[in-house]
Structures are given as C-alpha cells and as structure tokens.
Design an enzyme around this catalytic site. Structure first.
Site, PDB file in Angstrom:
ATOM      1  N   ASP A  72       0.824  -1.208   0.000  1.00  0.00           N
ATOM      2  CA  ASP A  72       0.000   0.000   0.000  1.00  0.00           C
ATOM      3  C   ASP A  72       0.862   1.263   0.000  1.00  0.00           C
ATOM      4  O   ASP A  72       1.878   1.331   0.676  1.00  0.00           O
ATOM      5  CB  ASP A  72      -0.889  -0.016   1.257  1.00  0.00           C
ATOM      6  CG  ASP A  72      -1.885   1.122   1.283  1.00  0.00           C
ATOM      7  OD1 ASP A  72      -1.692   2.068   2.077  1.00  0.00           O
ATOM      8  OD2 ASP A  72      -2.841   1.072   0.499  1.00  0.00           O
ATOM      9  N   GLU A 120       0.503  -0.559  -5.106  1.00  0.00           N
ATOM     10  CA  GLU A 120      -0.582   0.417  -5.102  1.00  0.00           C
ATOM     11  C   GLU A 120       0.063   1.792  -5.218  1.00  0.00           C
ATOM     12  O   GLU A 120       0.599   2.315  -4.250  1.00  0.00           O
ATOM     13  CB  GLU A 120      -1.413   0.334  -3.812  1.00  0.00           C
ATOM     14  CG  GLU A 120      -2.700   1.148  -3.894  1.00  0.00           C
ATOM     15  CD  GLU A 120      -2.796   2.316  -2.919  1.00  0.00           C
ATOM     16  OE1 GLU A 120      -1.863   2.499  -2.110  1.00  0.00           O
ATOM     17  OE2 GLU A 120      -3.807   3.025  -2.959  1.00  0.00           O
TER      18      GLU A 120
END
Lengths: 442, 586
Positions: free
Chosen positions: B244, B286
């Site tokens: 992330d 991401e």
C-alpha cells in the site's frame, strides 16, 4: 414515393397495385452517409460550405474548433463541410482536422471526439445546395443546434460559435442572425432594400436576413429541408428563404452581435448575381408568403445580444460619376423594359432625375420605395421574364446607392442609423401601396 | 496435486513425496514443515500465475460472520471458499486484518505479525490459507509499508522521548516547513502533512491521516523490520502482497516526495529478497500515478510484478458516459510497455473512492457532474459509490464494463459484492458506504451473521433496489440470467483463453468513435473484442484485412460469424453490447 391503389378483384380479394414513383434520388453520397453513421447523434453541428478555400480554411477551422471546444466542451459536435468541387485540396484540409484518438489536437484539449467530415455535392458550387446538404446532415444526426459559417469571413472569431449557437442550444431560439460592425457604406443592398423591405412586409426587424453565418435549431432546419422546393437546382437565395421561413412559421428569432465583418477577398461588386440571390429569392417568397405579410402592420424588434449594428466611419473612395452614369444609361437603355414594370409616374420621375447633374442628383427614399414595390408587383405578375425584372433593378439600385452615399458622406454613426431607420419607416408607410398594386393586378 | 515451485526444489506432481534440496533448505533456514505446507498445494506451477489470475478483493470483516458477533472472520471466509470456486475466482486479496485501532479500516496497523482478534486467530488464518490453496485459490494480503497507526508500539516508543532508540523510525521536525512540495492526499480531512505531537513536542510526517505517522525508510532498522514482517507471512504460505501507498516511502527536500529514486531502491531490495527466498511470490504495487510514473515501479523485472492501472479506471467510466472511446484509447496509448513478466492490474471499483486524482480538472468536473451530482457522494478527489449505483443499476452497462475489465490487458480484480450488483450507503461516513456486509440471502441479516442486526459492524443495504432481499447470492444462484451467473460465464470464458491475461493488444480505430475495438494476440491465437460504448444501436466497419480468410467465432455462444474478406467487416451492435470473437483460420 410509393402510392398504393386498392382494387377489389372479381373474386372479392383486394389487390393492391403498387405504383412506384421515384422521388428524386438522394443527393447524399454513400460515402457521406457512411461518415454520418460513424459520427452518430450530435448536439452541435457546424456547417461549412466551401469552394476552393484552401488558403484560409485551415485557420477558419482552427477557430471553429477553438470555439466549439471552449463553449461546448462536453457536447457531441461535428463539422460538416459541403464542398462545391474544390480543386485545391480544401476537403482534405477539413477532414484532416478531426480530433480523435488517432489525430489528437496538438494545442487543444478535447474531452471527446470532434469529427470533421466533408462531402462534395453533385452540382456546380451553389450555396443553396450546400445548405441543403448541411440541413440533411443535421436532420440525420439529430443535431440540437446548428450553425453555418462562411469560409469567406476573414476575421472569424472563436466567440462567433458561441454567439450563434448558445441562443439556440441554451435559450430555445430557432434562428440566430448576426449583426456586424460594418463600414457605413458596406452592405447597401441590405440597408436600402432587404432590411427595410423585409421589415415592412414581414413585420420583423432582422438586420441581416441574408447572411452566410447564422445559427438554427433542428426544428427549423428540418422543416425547411422538407418543405422547401429545392428543384431549381442551385437553391439560390436559400439562406434568405430560410430566414423568411422562420418568420412566417412563427419561430423564435434573435440577433447576435459578432463584431467586425471582413471578407477574404474584396471582389468588385458583381451586382446582378447578388440581386439574383437576394431579391431573386425575396420576390418569389412574397408570393407564397402573401397570406402572412399582407396582414402585418408595423414591425417589431427581435431580441438582440450586443449591438444591433455598429458603423465604421473611415473615409472610403466612391466613384460617384460612374454610379450616376450607370444609372442614367440604364434608365435610358431599359426604357421599354421599365415601361412594362413601372408605373408611368415612377418611370417619369426616374427619367427626370436621370437628366440631373451630378450635384443635383437625388433618388429620394419615396421614389426608391415605389420603384421596389412596383418591381415586386410586376415580378409577381411576371409581366416579363422574371430574371429580366431582377436584372433591370441593377442600374436603379446604383442610383439609389449613389444618393445614400451622398446623403451620408459626412454623417456620424447615429445619423446613418437615423437615415436607415427613416427609410425603414417609409417602407412601412408605403406598404399599402404595394398591397394595392398586388391586389389590383390579380 | 500440483505443488508450488520453489527454487532448488524438485517434486513429483502426482504424489506428495518431495525431493528437497537440503542445501537450499538449510541455507535459508526453512523448516521442513513449512516447506511441506507450502508445497502440498493444488496451485498451478506457473511463476507467472498472476497473469492468469482473477482476483477477488474482500475484507474479512464484511464477508461472513461465523461466530455471531456481527463481524466477519477468517473461519467465515473459509466457509465461503466454495463460493469463490463456483464464481471462478483463483485469487483473493484480503484487505488489512492486522491488529489496528481501525480508524482507517485497518490501514492503520498496530502490529505487523498478528491478526485482529475480531477476525479470529493466527491459526484461523493459516487454516484459511491452506483451505484456499487446496481449492487452487491464491491469497494476497495487504502490507502497509508507508505508515503505521499512531498506536503501534514503535510509534509509542518513538514519541516518548527524543532520544528513544526508535525515535528515528519516524520522520520528525521542529517546524512544518519541510517538504513543502508534497501534496496533501486526504484533502477532505487533512490540512497539512505535518501533525503536532504533544508528547514529544515536535511535528511528525504523515501523508495520510494524522493518526498514521510515516515510517522513516532512510533508517535501515525500519527496512529490516518491514522485511521481517513480510517474511513472517510468506513463510506461512501467503502468495502475494499488495503493498500500500508505495510512492511515498521516502521524502526529500525540493521534491514532491513521490516516486523518488530512493523509494525505488528500497522496493527493489524487497523484491530481491522475495525472489531469493520465496520465489513464485508476487508483489502488487498500489501507486496512484500517471502511467509514465508507474512504469518505474516495474523496474527491469526487479521491482513489482504487478501494479494497478489507476488512470485507466476513471476513463472507462468517462468513455461510457461520453459514448466515446477517446479517453480509454488515449490513456492506453500513453501507457508505456512493461517488462514481459510484469502485469497491469485492472479494476472498476474498490474499497476506496473512485479516484479522480489522475484526470484533468475538466475531466474531474465532468465525472462529478455525471456520476456524483450530490456532493455527499464525493470524497477527497473521488466518488464513494459502488459499481451498480454508479451505473444506475443498468445491467447492460454493468456487463459492458465487466467485459472491458476482463478483456483489456491486465489482471482483473472484482470488488466483493459487485458480482451480484450490490449497492452502497453513502450516509455511512468516509468510504464505509461501499464496505457493507455481503448479501448472501434474503433472510436474517442477509445470511451474513446470526447476531442481532444492531450488532453488525455496519448496517445492511436495505433500500428497495439494492437491499438484500432483492440483491443476494442465493436468489441470483437460482436464476440462470442473474448477474452472478453472467459473471460466472464471463470469468469462465476469460479463463478458457490465455490471450486475455498474457496477450498483446492492438487497437483498431474504426471511424465510429462509439466503438472500442481491439485485438488480443498470444502466439497463434487472436481474439477480437468489440465494445459498443453507446446506449443506441451502432454499425461499425472494422478493417480486418490482415486477417482475411479467418472465421470469427463468438466466444460466449461459440457460433460462427462470416469470414473476413476484402471489404471492411460490418458489425451491428445493440446498446452497450460487446463481442469477443476468436479468429480461426480453417
């Protein structure tokens, strides 16, 4: 068009014989139809009639694109070029300017595809045929708002797109005609005949009823396309008839000030063809529109965005002597023609002023109006060949133009406007004269 | 059974016996038990498995509650693994399930090597992992690299004293003036990337919420700890990580603190270790960036295996509304080539708002006006709605968007619930409106939980259109023509041909701009995909002359279409219709 006539046979069964009666074949080529299929339904359509405009079409198209993308970035739009058989590559320049995922615009941002397609219509260059092509495309693409732009306008501005389209697209008008900033001596046919006469007869104050740039709704375009008689081949004067159709059918009309009007090339005034396109379109329309204009009294302004008209005043060279000579020569040489068209008193007065010297020459407003009205009435009765009637107006218009030039040579913008307004009021005042002649010659 | 491949290992795929390269095992200090765990798996052997994956994104909390406390859990998820098999999914991506104060739905991590007690135990997770693998389903988990929760013990220590050993694990400053070039990401809630810590009387850096302090990746100790955390899960058998917020790992003055070379170096180091010690594992980035800025995240096949193609997603929605392929083709024209072993990840929706960061201002305004008229639907720079409500529950548009998702180059991700057309609840704050309980049936709590409805972690969707009595798995399974059944079929068709996951793409540019058409090729296989983006019937002529003589076989019905000849290939298409054709030369 297929017509069916039912007939009952001896056995009691209805037999139907189809009589195939062909309408004139579609004037849209297969190739053009294919392009229209690919474009699909649009919100905005820009029509661009061309003939050998390669020198200027690039910048004009760029300006149109700017205008569309700026004012209507989200709308589905298309540029439709109706070309009269250019030999200089004009159509290729038009199609090359499409904005899509294959040809992105280098300096413009486009949210969606902006098609630019071209078709050559199958006749010699004629604005009426071009307009018909554009109207047909607009109907097939279900365009909500359309404009026609002229490749002859040297100073076209991207704002013109918005000014002509927005009243239709956003405000529900059906026809948007332009007003301009012109030199006081430009557009004399408009200021001395078309504007005041249409105003007087149709009761609507449209400054530029015959204009190469205008906006219109799909409603109006569709009606005109389907109801107009296009069988004269050239469609000459279609733009004027378009305006008149809007008036007589009760469509919402407005004007939009576009600013300076400049032409690409200043050609010498070729008056007779211009008369054919303008007066030659107006006079026939008076016949079909008689039930409408015969009941109109006075005139009303139409909503106008910006100035109704602006006037430039810089000095302009005018060949007064030439104009006067053309008038006098015309009066003399066409006497027999005028005897068929004009009343004896009007002709006599024209012959009198034709003998005046340059300084005394004066073709009064009242005389001019009676001249025009008598021409209109004679046209309606076809006292001689209608085209000859139109041609015969040329020298007389030159005489009137000379008087207008002399009367206004030192006038301010307000004074010019006052004179034009005065002429308009005279046209309105003398309308009963036309009506009387019209009816008396029935 | 198939076994996962490991470097230095050889195995017999038909029996459970293994010949283990002992030297390899000893060198990497792996226990034989773990090796056995990781090897006895019915997963395909292909190192590029992620290219053929159909990924299902799910939050443990939302899926199925096995113990009646109103919160989904690992055991519940395990009980629903057959559902994934039935749908055709072969990979699941689990949203964060580590211990967390849950102020950002688990993306605020308080412990990297444990599980949140609400979801079960570590053993529950292991069992879920094994059960998934038995079904040929790989498991991708989240690893939030950039920041922790302010409740993480590391931060609690770091803030306690300025000279604490862990002080330098985070980014501190005495002023707010540093890194002024960095933008604020959570615009709706944050006014600065610096937050004042009253305990240590200084500012700490946070690119996201203020309760999520950024880790200091200039500190080798941080990097080592994060790797240890990743190793923990990889040893357990996790197949992949979604990493992330990776663009923001490193800050440097005078930059926008995104995508810096130092960040890439750190990521490359992680990849190197993963390849060495856990080959066959996958890293998914991401990184919400423009395509050109995304390309470096693949490196030379030495950074990420996969990355989300963020800019494409809003443009699919835009193309649909504009009825014009231009936004879609243009962004893909701008998308750089990626290394052969790498893969884009495609999605329509996810747990976050439909992000409009990677569009122009004009495009953003257009998207807001078209898809989020009400300002309550907008969050940060995005739209917080599910797929079906965004598309006005129009089945044809839902199918078309999924058709593009499944046929454009990349690995598709399905957000849980979108396969049955679940709705959303925008009255729930933040992005919680798209994270409501899964709707299994029309009964008690929609079959999600036996708890009292008030105890559910979030209320069920109950409106007349999307409410669980109308939209649920059970009723859709019973209907041959339901969205669920349709999704099953399209996944099956996609999986039947490797061209979708591994093939090249060549756009056709028919003159009709409402048609998005492209060829996918892999070896001798060619598939033609044609999408009608408009709500009206369209005719399109395709230039297929290079394929003259090929017969088109429509892939859903397997019916033959006319052969390609010299003339443009004419197709007529209904509103929002799409075709997938296999080209076959007999």
């Amino acid at each position: 068009m297929e017509t069916l006539s039912p007939r009952v046979s001896s056995r009691g069964r209805a037999e139907v014989h189809a009589e195939l009666k062909l309408e004139d074949e579609t004037f849209l080529t297969d190739d053009f139809l294919r392009h229209l299929i690919n474009v699909g339904e649009v919100d905005i359509l820009v029509g661009l009639p061309t003939h050998n405009n390669a020198k200027t079409i690039g910048s004009i198209l760029q300006t149109i694109q700017n205008g569309v993308l700026k004012a209507f970035p989200r709308e589905r739009a298309v540029i439709i070029n109706a070309d009269g058989g250019s030999h200089d590559g004009t159509p290729d320049l038009v199609t090359g300017i499409s904005i899509d995922d294959v040809r992105p615009a280098s300096n413009l941002y486009a949210l969606r595809t902006l098609h630019s397609i071209s078709t050559k219509y199958a006749s010699s260059p004629a604005s009426g045929v071009a307009l018909r092509t554009i109207l047909a495309a607009a109907e097939l693409l279900r365009a909500k708002a359309c404009i026609v732009m002229s490749p002859e306008s040297a100073n076209i501005d991207s704002e013109w797109v918005s000014k002509l389209l927005r009243p239709v697209y956003c405000d529900g008008f059906d026809l948007v005609t332009p007003t301009y900033r012109r030199h006081k001596f430009e557009g004399l046919l408009t200021t001395n005949l078309l504007y005041p006469m249409i105003r007087a007869l149709y009761g609507v104050r449209i400054r530029e009823a015959y204009t190469p740039e205008f906006g219109f709704s799909s409603r109006l375009g569709g009606q005109f396309l389907n109801q107009n008689n296009w069988n004269d081949g050239t469609g000459a004067g279609a733009e004027l008839r378009f305006t008149l159709a809007a008036i007589t059918s009760g469509y919402r009309i407005c004007q939009s000030f576009l600013g300076e009007k400049e032409h690409v090339e200043r050609r010498g005034a070729d008056l007779v063809p211009v008369l054919r396109q303008t007066v030659g379109a107006l006079f026939p329309a008076l016949e079909s529109d008689f039930p409408v204009w015969s009941r109109v009294t006075g005139s009303q302004p139409v909503p106008t965005t910006g100035s109704e008209q602006e006037v430039r005043l810089e000095p302009m060279r005018v060949n007064r002597k030439r104009l006067r000579e053309m008038f006098s020569t015309g009066v003399a040489e066409l006497e027999s023609v005028f005897q068929s068209i004009l009343s004896p008193s009007t002709l006599g007065e024209l012959q009198r002023i034709a003998r005046l010297g340059e300084e005394e020459f004066h073709y009064s407003a009242e005389l001019w109006i009676r001249t025009v009205y008598e021409f209109a009435a004679s046209y309606q009765k076809s006292v001689i060949s209608r085209d000859h009637i139109i041609q015969a107006l040329a020298p007389l218009f030159r005489g009137r133009a000379l008087t207008f030039l002399m009367e206004n040579r030192n006038s301010s913008a307000n004074e010019v406007e006052k004179h034009i307004e005065g002429l308009c009021l005279e046209f309105e005042r003398l309308k009963p004269y036309l009506l009387e002649m019209w009816k008396s010659r029935e | 059974m198939d076994h996962r491949p490991l470097l230095g290992e050889q195995y017999n795929s038909t029996t459970l016996s293994l010949r283990i390269n002992l030297r390899f095992a000893l060198r990497h200090r792996e226990s034989s038990e773990i090796i056995l765990r990781r090897c006895c798996l019915p997963l395909n052997k292909d190192a590029l498995w992620y290219k053929d994956a159909i990924i299902y994104q799910v939050h443990v909390r939302t899926f199925y509650d096995s113990n009646g406390d109103g919160i989904g859990d690992f055991q519940g998820l395990e009980q629903k693994l057959d559902y994934f098999q039935e749908l055709g999914i072969n990979a699941i991506w689990l949203m964060p399930f580590f211990p967390s104060p849950l102020r950002d739905d688990g993306y605020d991590i308080a412990d990297y090597t444990a599980v949140h007690s609400s979801y079960g135990t570590l053993e529950d997770f292991r069992k879920l992992l094994d059960s998934a693998h038995e079904r040929g389903i790989r498991v991708i988990i989240e690893m939030v690299l950039n920041h922790t929760s302010d409740q993480h013990p590391w931060f609690q220590e770091a803030r306690s004293l300025r000279d604490n050993p862990r002080r330098d694990w985070y980014v501190w400053s005495d002023t707010e003036d540093r890194y002024e070039g960095a933008r604020i990401i959570f615009l709706d809630t944050e006014t600065s990337n610096w937050a004042w810590d009253p305990i240590s009387k200084s500012y700490y850096w946070h690119r996201f919420f203020s309760h999520q302090p950024d880790l200091n990746y200039d500190n080798p100790a941080v990097r080592e700890q994060i790797w240890n955390a990743m190793k923990f899960w990889l040893k357990m058998g996790v197949d992949a990580f979604r990493l992330d917020a990776v663009p923001y790992l490193v800050e440097r003055e005078g930059t926008n603190c995104e995508n810096l070379p130092e960040t890439h170096n750190i990521l490359k180091e992680l990849r190197r270790k993963v390849d060495e010690q856990f080959p066959g594992s996958m890293l998914l980035a991401e990184a919400n960036q423009w395509p050109a800025d995304l390309r470096p995240y693949f490196g030379d096949e030495d950074e990420f295996h996969m990355a989300f193609h963020f800019p494409l997603m809003p443009r699919m929605f835009m193309g649909l509304k504009l009825e014009d392929r231009k936004p879609i083709t243009e962004i893909l024209q701008q998308t750089p080539e990626i290394p052969p072993s790498c893969q884009w990840t495609l999605f329509l929706r996810n747990h976050d708002e439909l992000t409009l960061e990677m569009v122009t201002d004009m495009e953003r305004d257009y998207m807001y006006d078209m898809y989020a008229e009400s300002k309550t639907m907008r969050l940060n720079l995005g739209i917080r709605r599910r797929l079906a409500p965004l598309l006005n529950n129009d089945r044809r548009r839902i199918e078309l968007m999924n058709g593009m998702l499944m046929s454009l180059p990349g690995t598709p991700i399905i957000y849980y619930g979108d396969e049955i057309g679940m709705g959303d609840n925008i009255s729930l704050g933040d992005r919680n409106g798209v994270r409501t309980p899964m709707q299994w049936n029309g009964g008690w709590n929609s079959g999600f939980s036996l708890a009292e409805p008030e105890r559910l972690y979030a209320p069920l969707i109950q409106d007349a259109v999307y409410g669980y009595p109308a939209v649920n798995v059970l009723s859709q399974k019973e209907s041959e023509h339901s969205l669920f059944r349709w999704m099953q079929r399209i996944i099956a068709v996609r999986r039947s041909n490797g061209v979708f996951g591994r093939g090249s793409i060549e756009f056709l540019y028919p003159a009709n701009h409402r048609i998005l058409a492209y060829l996918r090729r892999l070896g001798k296989q060619t598939v033609l995909v044609v999408n009608n983006l408009s709500n009206s019937a369209q005719a399109v002529e395709l230039d297929l002359r290079p394929y003259k003589g090929n017969i088109l076989i429509e892939m859903f019905g397997n019916n033959i279409f006319p052969r390609v000849g010299d003339l443009p290939y004419l197709l007529t298409m209904g509103p929002y219709q799409f075709y997938w054709f296999r080209l076959r030369r007999v």
